[in-house]
Design a protein around this motif. Structure first.
Motif, mmCIF file in Angstrom:
data_model
loop_
_atom_site.group_PDB
_atom_site.id
_atom_site.type_symbol
_atom_site.label_atom_id
_atom_site.label_comp_id
_atom_site.label_asym_id
_atom_site.label_seq_id
_atom_site.Cartn_x
_atom_site.Cartn_y
_atom_site.Cartn_z
ATOM 1 N N CYS A 138 0.826 -1.211 0.000
ATOM 2 C CA CYS A 138 0.000 0.000 0.000
ATOM 3 C C CYS A 138 0.866 1.270 0.000
ATOM 4 N N THR A 139 0.269 2.369 -0.440
ATOM 5 C CA THR A 139 0.937 3.668 -0.400
ATOM 6 C C THR A 139 1.349 3.987 1.034
ATOM 7 N N ALA A 140 2.569 4.471 1.208
ATOM 8 C CA ALA A 140 3.088 4.787 2.543
ATOM 9 C C ALA A 140 3.102 6.296 2.761
ATOM 10 N N GLN A 141 2.715 6.709 3.960
ATOM 11 C CA GLN A 141 2.724 8.125 4.333
ATOM 12 C C GLN A 141 3.620 8.319 5.559
ATOM 13 N N ASN A 142 4.563 9.237 5.453
ATOM 14 C CA ASN A 142 5.482 9.539 6.552
ATOM 15 C C ASN A 142 4.773 10.405 7.589
ATOM 16 N N ILE A 143 4.678 9.912 8.832
ATOM 17 C CA ILE A 143 4.057 10.707 9.904
ATOM 18 C C ILE A 143 5.090 11.064 10.982
ATOM 19 N N SER A 221 17.475 4.216 4.960
ATOM 20 C CA SER A 221 16.763 5.414 4.523
ATOM 21 C C SER A 221 15.682 5.102 3.497
ATOM 22 N N SER A 222 15.871 4.061 2.705
ATOM 23 C CA SER A 222 14.863 3.689 1.709
ATOM 24 C C SER A 222 13.876 2.662 2.241
ATOM 25 N N LEU A 293 1.375 3.750 7.484
ATOM 26 C CA LEU A 293 1.932 4.908 8.172
ATOM 27 C C LEU A 293 3.369 4.572 8.561
ATOM 28 N N THR A 294 4.288 5.457 8.248
ATOM 29 C CA THR A 294 5.709 5.172 8.488
ATOM 30 C C THR A 294 6.392 6.303 9.231
ATOM 31 N N THR A 295 7.546 6.002 9.787
ATOM 32 C CA THR A 295 8.456 7.013 10.340
ATOM 33 C C THR A 295 9.851 6.727 9.792
ATOM 34 N N PRO A 296 10.690 7.744 9.658
ATOM 35 C CA PRO A 296 12.028 7.528 9.086
ATOM 36 C C PRO A 296 12.873 6.569 9.925
ATOM 37 N N TYR A 297 13.663 5.763 9.236
ATOM 38 C CA TYR A 297 14.592 4.867 9.915
ATOM 39 C C TYR A 297 15.705 5.679 10.563
ATOM 40 N N SER A 298 16.091 5.264 11.763
ATOM 41 C CA SER A 298 17.242 5.869 12.431
ATOM 42 C C SER A 298 18.060 4.761 13.048
ATOM 43 N N ALA A 299 19.345 4.780 12.825
ATOM 44 C CA ALA A 299 20.220 3.710 13.307
ATOM 45 C C ALA A 299 20.297 3.736 14.823
#
Length: 299
Positions: A138-143, A221-222, A293-299
């Motif tokens: 599905c389409t992902a939206q960064n929240i 990041s991707s 619903l997504t959030t950016p990856y952080s190491a």
């Protein structure tokens, strides 16, 4: 945990019908997907279900004019029953107190079944077969960060563009913190009435449920973190065949884990018994009316 090929002997422990029914009810309560999607009775061989792809259109007509004929667009999907199972070992001490055993079954089994069902629907675990839909594509939206409100609005808009009405959110515990941190220009929380409540019962007017099964850690990041999903749950349905089936054995050998880390439990030798719970489930949805619903990856 999986049973080995060793033959098993069932014990004479009887599980009351009301306990089996309660396990099914608690499984449905433990699964956010089951709470939001429509339930149907699913034959063991599967069932063909209609999927509406376009709505009929009405037109204005004169007093004696011909009435328009407009057929909705329909397609069909096969919903297949796939088996979901778990085995839970207990010490023999539980035999002396039937109520304690039943209470423990009602507590442990539904969470395991409901969690795995949610994880599969959200695409975190692989689908059991080709006739089981997941939301992984599905389409992902960064929240995440300052995008929380904009990302949620974007999800609502995308669902509407594809013909749906967003009516439910499932968020992971990891997303809860993101939403609790979202504030307006005056630093007032956007999604709770007061800090004391600490809950998010609704997002943008739609019902919101919490599920551990809605989270997948990203890898770069991707590949961001998946922290929830939103969509039109009237376009999703799940089917059950017979409810939860229970078997109990004290003679089997169980294999815990896999590969080099696998260990074995001999129930008879270790004064234990095990309860196996299994349920046949199917899931189908119009995935175009859902967003991740997504959030950016952080190491």
């Amino acid at each position: 945990m999986a049973a080995t090929g060793v033959p098993t002997n069932r014990t004479n422990i009887e599980l009351p019908a009301e306990v089996s029914a309660e396990i099914l009810q608690k499984t449905q309560e433990a699964s956010a997907v089951m709470q939001l999607a429509r339930q149907i009775q699913l034959p063991g061989r599967g069932v063909e279900i209609p999927v509406i792809t376009s709505d009929p259109t009405a037109e204005w007509v004169a007093e004696t004019g011909l009435k328009p004929v407009s057929n909705p667009g329909l397609s069909k999907k096969i919903m297949t029953a796939y088996k979901l199972a778990v085995i839970v070992p207990f010490s023999n001490e539980f035999r002396r107190d039937a109520k304690a055993l039943y209470d423990e079954l009602v507590k442990r089994l539904p969470n395991a079944l409901g969690l795995q069902f949610d994880r599969t629907v959200f695409g975190i675990e692989a689908a059991p077969g080709s006739n089981f839909d997941t939301l992984s594509g599905c389409t992902a939206q960064n929240i995440g960060g300052t995008n929380t409100y904009a990302g949620l609005v974007a999800a609502d808009t995308d669902v509407a563009v594809h013909g749906g009405i967003l009516n439910g959110y499932v968020i992971s515990p990891q997303a809860k913190g993101t939403l609790l941190s979202a504030t307006d220009g005056d630093q007032r929380p956007l999604f709770i009435n007061s800090v004391a409540e600490g809950a998010i019962p609704m997002i943008l007017g739609s019902k919101t449920l919490l599920s551990k099964g809605a989270y997948k850690a990203g890898t770069g990041s991707s590949d961001p973190n998946v922290v929830g999903a939103a969509g039109d749950w009237t376009q999703a349905m799940y089917g059950t065949v017979e409810g939860v089936k229970i078997d109990i054995s004290d003679q089997a050998t169980l294999t815990v884990g896999s590969g080099s880390s696998a260990t074995q439990i001999n129930l008879f030798q270790q004064n234990m018994f095990a309860v196996r719970a299994e349920i046949e489930l199917g899931f189908r949805a119009d995935t175009s009316v859902f967003n991740l619903l997504t959030t950016p990856y952080s190491a």
